[in-house]
Write an enzyme that holds these catalytic residues in place. Structure first.
Site, PDB file in Angstrom:
ATOM      1  N   ASP A   1      -7.320   0.611   7.252  1.00 28.08           N
ATOM      2  CA  ASP A   1      -7.770   1.282   8.480  1.00 28.08           C
ATOM      3  C   ASP A   1      -8.326   2.677   8.261  1.00 28.08           C
ATOM      4  OD1 ASP A   1      -5.502   2.649   7.763  1.00 28.08           O
ATOM      5  OD2 ASP A   1      -4.237   1.734   9.298  1.00 28.08           O
TER       6      ASP A   1
ATOM      7  N   HIS B   1       0.805  16.054  -0.027  1.00 27.70           N
ATOM      8  CA  HIS B   1      -0.579  15.541   0.038  1.00 27.70           C
ATOM      9  C   HIS B   1      -1.558  16.694  -0.183  1.00 27.70           C
ATOM     10  CE1 HIS B   1      -4.167  13.775   1.904  1.00 27.70           C
ATOM     11  NE2 HIS B   1      -3.551  12.600   1.998  1.00 27.70           N
TER      12      HIS B   1
HETATM   13  C1  UD1 Z   1      -6.748   9.379   4.793  1.00 25.46           C
HETATM   14  C2  UD1 Z   1      -6.800   8.248   5.819  1.00 25.46           C
HETATM   15  C3  UD1 Z   1      -5.396   7.890   6.265  1.00 25.46           C
HETATM   16  C4  UD1 Z   1      -4.471   7.634   5.096  1.00 25.46           C
HETATM   17  C5  UD1 Z   1      -4.531   8.794   4.123  1.00 25.46           C
HETATM   18  C6  UD1 Z   1      -3.725   8.435   2.909  1.00 25.46           C
HETATM   19  C7  UD1 Z   1      -8.789   8.301   7.249  1.00 25.46           C
HETATM   20  C8  UD1 Z   1      -9.353   8.711   8.553  1.00 25.46           C
HETATM   21  N1  UD1 Z   1      -7.528   8.667   7.006  1.00 25.46           N
HETATM   22  O1  UD1 Z   1      -6.266  10.532   5.471  1.00 25.46           O
HETATM   23  O2  UD1 Z   1      -5.456   6.723   7.057  1.00 25.46           O
HETATM   24  O3  UD1 Z   1      -3.153   7.501   5.576  1.00 25.46           O
HETATM   25  O4  UD1 Z   1      -5.896   9.004   3.730  1.00 25.46           O
HETATM   26  O5  UD1 Z   1      -3.403   9.525   2.143  1.00 25.46           O
HETATM   27  O6  UD1 Z   1      -9.473   7.674   6.473  1.00 25.46           O
HETATM   28  N2  UD1 Z   1      -7.913  15.842  -0.607  1.00 25.46           N
HETATM   29  C9  UD1 Z   1      -8.133  16.352  -1.872  1.00 25.46           C
HETATM   30  N3  UD1 Z   1      -8.001  15.493  -2.931  1.00 25.46           N
HETATM   31  C10 UD1 Z   1      -7.661  14.196  -2.793  1.00 25.46           C
HETATM   32  C11 UD1 Z   1      -7.431  13.699  -1.497  1.00 25.46           C
HETATM   33  C12 UD1 Z   1      -7.578  14.530  -0.420  1.00 25.46           C
HETATM   34  O7  UD1 Z   1      -8.433  17.519  -2.047  1.00 25.46           O
HETATM   35  O8  UD1 Z   1      -7.546  13.476  -3.799  1.00 25.46           O
HETATM   36  C13 UD1 Z   1      -8.046  16.764   0.552  1.00 25.46           C
HETATM   37  C14 UD1 Z   1      -9.505  17.110   0.897  1.00 25.46           C
HETATM   38  O9  UD1 Z   1      -9.563  18.442   1.305  1.00 25.46           O
HETATM   39  C15 UD1 Z   1      -9.777  16.197   2.096  1.00 25.46           C
HETATM   40  C16 UD1 Z   1      -8.415  16.194   2.767  1.00 25.46           C
HETATM   41  O10 UD1 Z   1      -7.483  16.137   1.701  1.00 25.46           O
HETATM   42  O11 UD1 Z   1     -10.802  16.721   2.903  1.00 25.46           O
HETATM   43  C17 UD1 Z   1      -8.146  15.078   3.746  1.00 25.46           C
HETATM   44  O12 UD1 Z   1      -8.504  13.821   3.196  1.00 25.46           O
HETATM   45  P1  UD1 Z   1      -9.053  12.633   4.178  1.00 25.46           P
HETATM   46  O13 UD1 Z   1      -9.332  11.438   3.351  1.00 25.46           O
HETATM   47  O14 UD1 Z   1     -10.117  13.170   5.025  1.00 25.46           O
HETATM   48  O15 UD1 Z   1      -7.842  12.369   5.148  1.00 25.46           O
HETATM   49  P2  UD1 Z   1      -6.345  11.992   4.884  1.00 25.46           P
HETATM   50  O16 UD1 Z   1      -5.542  12.845   5.805  1.00 25.46           O
HETATM   51  O17 UD1 Z   1      -6.042  12.000   3.440  1.00 25.46           O
HETATM   52  N1  UDP Z   2       2.222   7.667  -2.972  1.00 20.28           N
HETATM   53  C1  UDP Z   2       2.087   8.120  -4.279  1.00 20.28           C
HETATM   54  N2  UDP Z   2       2.303   9.441  -4.547  1.00 20.28           N
HETATM   55  C2  UDP Z   2       2.633  10.333  -3.582  1.00 20.28           C
HETATM   56  C3  UDP Z   2       2.748   9.866  -2.248  1.00 20.28           C
HETATM   57  C4  UDP Z   2       2.528   8.535  -1.975  1.00 20.28           C
HETATM   58  O1  UDP Z   2       1.817   7.343  -5.181  1.00 20.28           O
HETATM   59  O2  UDP Z   2       2.821  11.514  -3.916  1.00 20.28           O
HETATM   60  C5  UDP Z   2       1.987   6.248  -2.672  1.00 20.28           C
HETATM   61  C6  UDP Z   2       3.084   5.529  -1.926  1.00 20.28           C
HETATM   62  O3  UDP Z   2       4.060   5.016  -2.787  1.00 20.28           O
HETATM   63  C7  UDP Z   2       2.309   4.456  -1.200  1.00 20.28           C
HETATM   64  C8  UDP Z   2       0.990   5.113  -0.889  1.00 20.28           C
HETATM   65  O4  UDP Z   2       0.861   6.179  -1.822  1.00 20.28           O
HETATM   66  O5  UDP Z   2       2.047   3.353  -2.041  1.00 20.28           O
HETATM   67  C9  UDP Z   2       0.990   5.620   0.514  1.00 20.28           C
HETATM   68  O6  UDP Z   2      -0.071   6.499   0.682  1.00 20.28           O
HETATM   69  P1  UDP Z   2      -0.141   7.546   1.858  1.00 20.28           P
HETATM   70  O7  UDP Z   2       1.232   7.868   2.332  1.00 20.28           O
HETATM   71  O8  UDP Z   2      -1.001   8.647   1.380  1.00 20.28           O
HETATM   72  O9  UDP Z   2      -0.969   6.761   2.969  1.00 20.28           O
HETATM   73  P2  UDP Z   2      -0.564   5.714   4.115  1.00 20.28           P
HETATM   74  O10 UDP Z   2       0.205   4.602   3.508  1.00 20.28           O
HETATM   75  O11 UDP Z   2       0.207   6.474   5.146  1.00 20.28           O
HETATM   76  O12 UDP Z   2      -1.885   5.291   4.663  1.00 20.28           O
END
Ligand code: UD1
Ligand code: UDP
Length: 385
Positions: free
Chosen positions: A98, A243
């Site tokens: 999603d 995160h």
């Molecule tokens: C996204 C997903 C959410 C999921 C989450 C898992 C959408 C709308 N949301 O949310 O469903 O639960 O991922 O973690 O797709 N960033 C980094 N490095 C990374 C990853 C993220 O710097 O490796 C930072 C960046 O500034 C980025 C921000 O995190 O802009 C947010 O990432 P984004 O993918 O937009 O949203 P999530 O909150 O991670």
């Molecule tokens: N996870 C990970 N390292 C972390 C946090 C989460 O490997 O520091 C793993 C976790 O075990 C699960 C997945 O990432 O498999 C969940 O991701 P996240 O919570 O970012 O997203 P969501 O499931 O809420 O979409």
């Protein structure tokens, strides 16, 4: 034999963890030509998963930017996917869950008239705003998809409520397939603090929190409650791999820094995460994936959200929905930390989400759909370990 050309598309950490075993299964089987496209909606957190599963994508859109907006992610994915789909021309595109990548990947495939398979289909809260924007993403993908791979029977019922009844398969969740390859008995963590914790005599609480609908006041309530828990219970150690979202980083450090028993770490790689979960006492999280993994490992979960699209483990008794109010979270955590009977009632292994064979079922369903085998795949039946 004609091979079915299947492209997996994913971009965030959880999609990667749940799609990696499927991408490997497809690559292993002679019926498929497996190709993989990552959007890199996440960069570091995605690369960590690709490394662990030794996956090498054929295409990498590299779209991530700091503090990216939902529109930017979607537009960049759509634009990038255009060229990729034109060049690769797969028979089927598989998207997961999603996220913005999921929605844009499905929409791009639809624009190119390529069939779409939706992995982890049918999860719903029926609340448009929660989780935001995921609830709408998955409904939109559900209406685009040609094949729907539901983890559980109740996910299929959700799709039926939207009149989606064709090509729906109950497979179990691929996260359980992944989990079975990562947890080992003697594991050495690369974060030294995780090797030093006393998992037997201390109560180690694993925390994660990142959801967009929790930004702002809800996150403040959650963080304040976590600090109160650490203060009130000297026998606890809180581990919170934060995160990389700058919004989450700011909130976590503002409220939880400088406490001797609260350990804020960088995101853990998936093996570290699963092995930490296997050793901890309790999980407090707003993550979707953790709600599925922790029950399989017999760890009680307090869900830091107002609703969940994963009611199966709530029914099984291992997960409780506590909301985002500081007092509610503190009270529920206090109960579990001080009342053995309550804790023991929740601490049993329940596995409503899968038996480790979801990827095989999905691959079987695809071969059946494309006429390469005569029998439909067996369905996943919920069972207790
Ligand atoms: C996204 C997903 C959410 C999921 C989450 C898992 C959408 C709308 N949301 O949310 O469903 O639960 O991922 O973690 O797709 N960033 C980094 N490095 C990374 C990853 C993220 O710097 O490796 C930072 C960046 O500034 C980025 C921000 O995190 O802009 C947010 O990432 P984004 O993918 O937009 O949203 P999530 O909150 O991670
Ligand atoms: N996870 C990970 N390292 C972390 C946090 C989460 O490997 O520091 C793993 C976790 O075990 C699960 C997945 O990432 O498999 C969940 O991701 P996240 O919570 O970012 O997203 P969501 O499931 O809420 O979409």
């Amino acid at each position: 034999m004609r091979k079915i050309k299947v492209m997996t598309v994913f971009g965030t950490r959880p999609e990667a963890i749940k799609m990696a075993p499927l991408a490997l299964e497809l690559a292993d089987r002679p019926e498929f030509e497996a190709i993989c496209c990552v959007t890199a909606q996440h960069r570091e957190m995605l690369d960590s998963v690709l490394n662990i599963f030794r996956l090498k994508p054929n295409y990498d859109l590299n779209i991530m930017e700091p503090r990216q907006t939902l529109s930017t992610i979607t537009a960049k994915c759509l634009n990038g996917m255009d060229g990729v789909l034109e060049e690769a021309r797969p028979d089927l595109v598989l998207v997961h869950g999603d996220t913005s990548t999921t929605f844009a990947g499905a929409l791009a495939a639809f624009y190119h008239k390529i069939p779409v398979g939706h992995v982890e289909a049918g999860l719903r809260t029926w609340d448009k705003w929660s989780p935001y924007p995921e609830e709408i993403n998955r409904r939109l993908v559900g209406s685009i998809a040609d094949l729907h791979f539901c983890p559980t029977a109740s996910n299929r019922e959700n799709l039926a409520r939207e009149d989606i009844r064709k090509n729906v398969f109950i497979t179990g969740n691929t996260v359980i397939d992944a989990l079975q390859t990562t947890v080992v008995k003697d594991f050495t963590f690369s974060e030294e603090i995780l090797n030093q914790l006393d998992y037997v005599n201390q109560k180690v609480i694993l925390v994660t929190c990142h959801r967009r609908e929790n930004y702002g006041q809800p996150m403040t309530g959650i963080m304040t409650a976590l600090r109160r828990v650490a203060d009130a219970f000297p026998g606890t150690e809180l581990v919170y791999p934060v995160h990389l979202s700058p919004v989450v980083q700011e909130a976590a450090h503002r409220y939880l820094d400088n406490h001797p028993r609260i350990h804020l770490t960088a995101p853990l790689d998936v093996r570290e995460m699963h092995n930490l979960m296997a050793r901890c006492h309790l999980v407090m999280t707003d993550s979707g994936g953790l709600q599925e993994e922790a029950p399989a490992l017999g760890k009680p979960v307090l869900v830091l959200r107002r609703e969940t699209e994963r009611p199966e483990a709530v029914t099984a008794g291992t997960v409780r929905l506590v909301g985002v109010e500081e007092e509610d979270i503190f009270q529920m955590a206090s109960t579990l930390l001080s009342n053995h009977a309550e804790y023991n009632q929740m601490a049993h292994a329940a596995n409503p989400y899968g038996d480790g064979h979801a990827c095989r079922r999905i691959a079987d369903a695809i071969t059946w759909h494309f006429g390469l085998c005569e029998t439909p795949p067996e369905e996943f039946m919920e069972h207790r370990l």
